[in-house]
Scaffold this motif. Sequence first.
Motif, PDB file in Angstrom:
ATOM      1  N   LEU A 149      -5.166   3.330   4.457  1.00 54.86           N
ATOM      2  CA  LEU A 149      -4.059   2.240   4.477  1.00 54.86           C
ATOM      3  C   LEU A 149      -3.875   1.719   5.820  1.00 54.86           C
ATOM      4  CD1 LEU A 149      -1.762   4.016   1.758  1.00 54.86           C
ATOM      5  CD2 LEU A 149      -3.792   2.376   1.469  1.00 54.86           C
ATOM      6  N   PHE A 150      -4.147   2.386   6.815  1.00 55.79           N
ATOM      7  CA  PHE A 150      -3.812   1.781   8.108  1.00 55.79           C
ATOM      8  C   PHE A 150      -5.043   1.638   9.090  1.00 55.79           C
ATOM      9  CE2 PHE A 150      -1.531   2.843  12.567  1.00 55.79           C
ATOM     10  CZ  PHE A 150      -0.768   1.828  12.113  1.00 55.79           C
ATOM     11  N   ASN A 166       3.915   8.565  -6.777  1.00 58.86           N
ATOM     12  CA  ASN A 166       4.277   9.994  -6.635  1.00 58.86           C
ATOM     13  C   ASN A 166       5.514  10.076  -7.611  1.00 58.86           C
ATOM     14  OD1 ASN A 166       4.616  12.883  -5.382  1.00 58.86           O
ATOM     15  ND2 ASN A 166       6.321  11.695  -4.561  1.00 58.86           N
ATOM     16  N   LEU A 167       6.438   9.179  -7.608  1.00 64.12           N
ATOM     17  CA  LEU A 167       7.771   9.073  -8.186  1.00 64.12           C
ATOM     18  C   LEU A 167       7.370   9.218  -9.701  1.00 64.12           C
ATOM     19  CD1 LEU A 167      10.020   6.902  -5.991  1.00 64.12           C
ATOM     20  CD2 LEU A 167       9.958   9.502  -6.152  1.00 64.12           C
ATOM     21  N   LEU A 168       6.452   8.196  -9.923  1.00 63.43           N
ATOM     22  CA  LEU A 168       6.263   8.005 -11.440  1.00 63.43           C
ATOM     23  C   LEU A 168       5.506   9.178 -12.137  1.00 63.43           C
ATOM     24  CD1 LEU A 168       4.954   4.390 -11.618  1.00 63.43           C
ATOM     25  CD2 LEU A 168       6.960   5.063 -12.500  1.00 63.43           C
ATOM     26  N   GLU A 169       4.831   9.992 -11.214  1.00 64.51           N
ATOM     27  CA  GLU A 169       4.346  11.463 -11.749  1.00 64.51           C
ATOM     28  C   GLU A 169       5.186  12.375 -11.810  1.00 64.51           C
ATOM     29  OE1 GLU A 169       1.354  12.102 -12.772  1.00 64.51           O
ATOM     30  OE2 GLU A 169       0.461  10.372 -12.628  1.00 64.51           O
ATOM     31  N   ALA A 228       0.815  -1.291   0.026  1.00 62.30           N
ATOM     32  CA  ALA A 228       0.101  -0.004  -0.090  1.00 62.30           C
ATOM     33  C   ALA A 228       0.712   1.292  -0.213  1.00 62.30           C
ATOM     34  CB  ALA A 228      -0.726   0.065   1.339  1.00 62.30           C
ATOM     35  N   PHE A 229       1.891   1.179   0.846  1.00 62.23           N
ATOM     36  CA  PHE A 229       2.698   2.467   0.959  1.00 62.23           C
ATOM     37  C   PHE A 229       3.802   2.626  -0.029  1.00 62.23           C
ATOM     38  CE2 PHE A 229       0.887   2.379   5.244  1.00 62.23           C
ATOM     39  CZ  PHE A 229       0.661   3.766   5.431  1.00 62.23           C
ATOM     40  N   THR A 230       4.217   1.367  -0.626  1.00 64.61           N
ATOM     41  CA  THR A 230       5.009   1.683  -2.012  1.00 64.61           C
ATOM     42  C   THR A 230       4.052   2.189  -3.085  1.00 64.61           C
ATOM     43  OG1 THR A 230       6.128  -0.489  -1.135  1.00 64.61           O
ATOM     44  CG2 THR A 230       6.322   0.205  -3.476  1.00 64.61           C
ATOM     45  N   ALA A 231       2.854   1.698  -3.061  1.00 64.55           N
ATOM     46  CA  ALA A 231       2.018   2.071  -4.302  1.00 64.55           C
ATOM     47  C   ALA A 231       1.807   3.833  -4.375  1.00 64.55           C
ATOM     48  CB  ALA A 231       0.651   1.683  -4.212  1.00 64.55           C
TER      49      ALA A 231
END
Length: 259
Positions: free
Chosen positions: A211-212, A33-36, A25-28
């Motif tokens: 997510l938590f 964000n990085l891919l954007e 979840a947190f990796t997604a």
Amino acid sequence: TGERGSGREQRGTMDVLSIIGIVLAFTAVVGGNLLEGGELSALANLPAALLVVGGTVGAGLLQMPLAGLRRALAMMRWVFVPPRHGFADGLEQVVRWATTARREGLLGLEAVAELEPDAFARRGLQLLVDGNEPEAIRSVLESESGLREQRDVDAAKFYESMGGYAPTIGIIGAVVGLIHVMGNLADPANVGPGIAVAFVATIYGVALANLFFLPIAAKLRSCVREAAQYREMIIEGIIAIADGENPRAIELRLNGYLE
């Protein structure tokens, strides 16, 4: 609570799916964000984190009594190491109780009750030995089981409630950030970055909730339901013994709980 939920409750292996779920979840979120084209530092904002986390936890504490909070914190470990109730072992134990009662009478269960590690089952056996009517036994055991279940459900609501508060407090954090931005409109170069930072609080609130906190509440509720089903199996077995049913018939009746 100092009292074991089940004599055949197994606290064992780490729940790998929970760990995978959190990491995924947190990796997604970070990966998206990085891919954007964003930077990791864009999601790091200490004031926003303090406001959202502190406000959310504070609101959760406000609604919980101390005993409920202690129970909620104690149950937190179930997310990663959930209790496993040995339904098969419990069924086998009930059949042994029925066999003993058939051979030696209900008084033959007195020694069994004294050695039973599960307080709930021990109470049921003692009610049997004391000669109580089946309906009286059911009433006592179902009341105790219901109270245990309600206590644990209320504890799980601590995390569920924070899942409801977090997005709203995230919006509060965004508004606070925008207030600071509006105070610096004379410097256009800082307006864009300031707005971006302001909305980080919203991300924190929504992410923490979905997510938590909300998944934790759902996981705890599933553990509570499993424990309640195990106690229900014990109740049905004890009532069947009180009614004088054949051990084989009791085994067939309770086999459904193994699913």
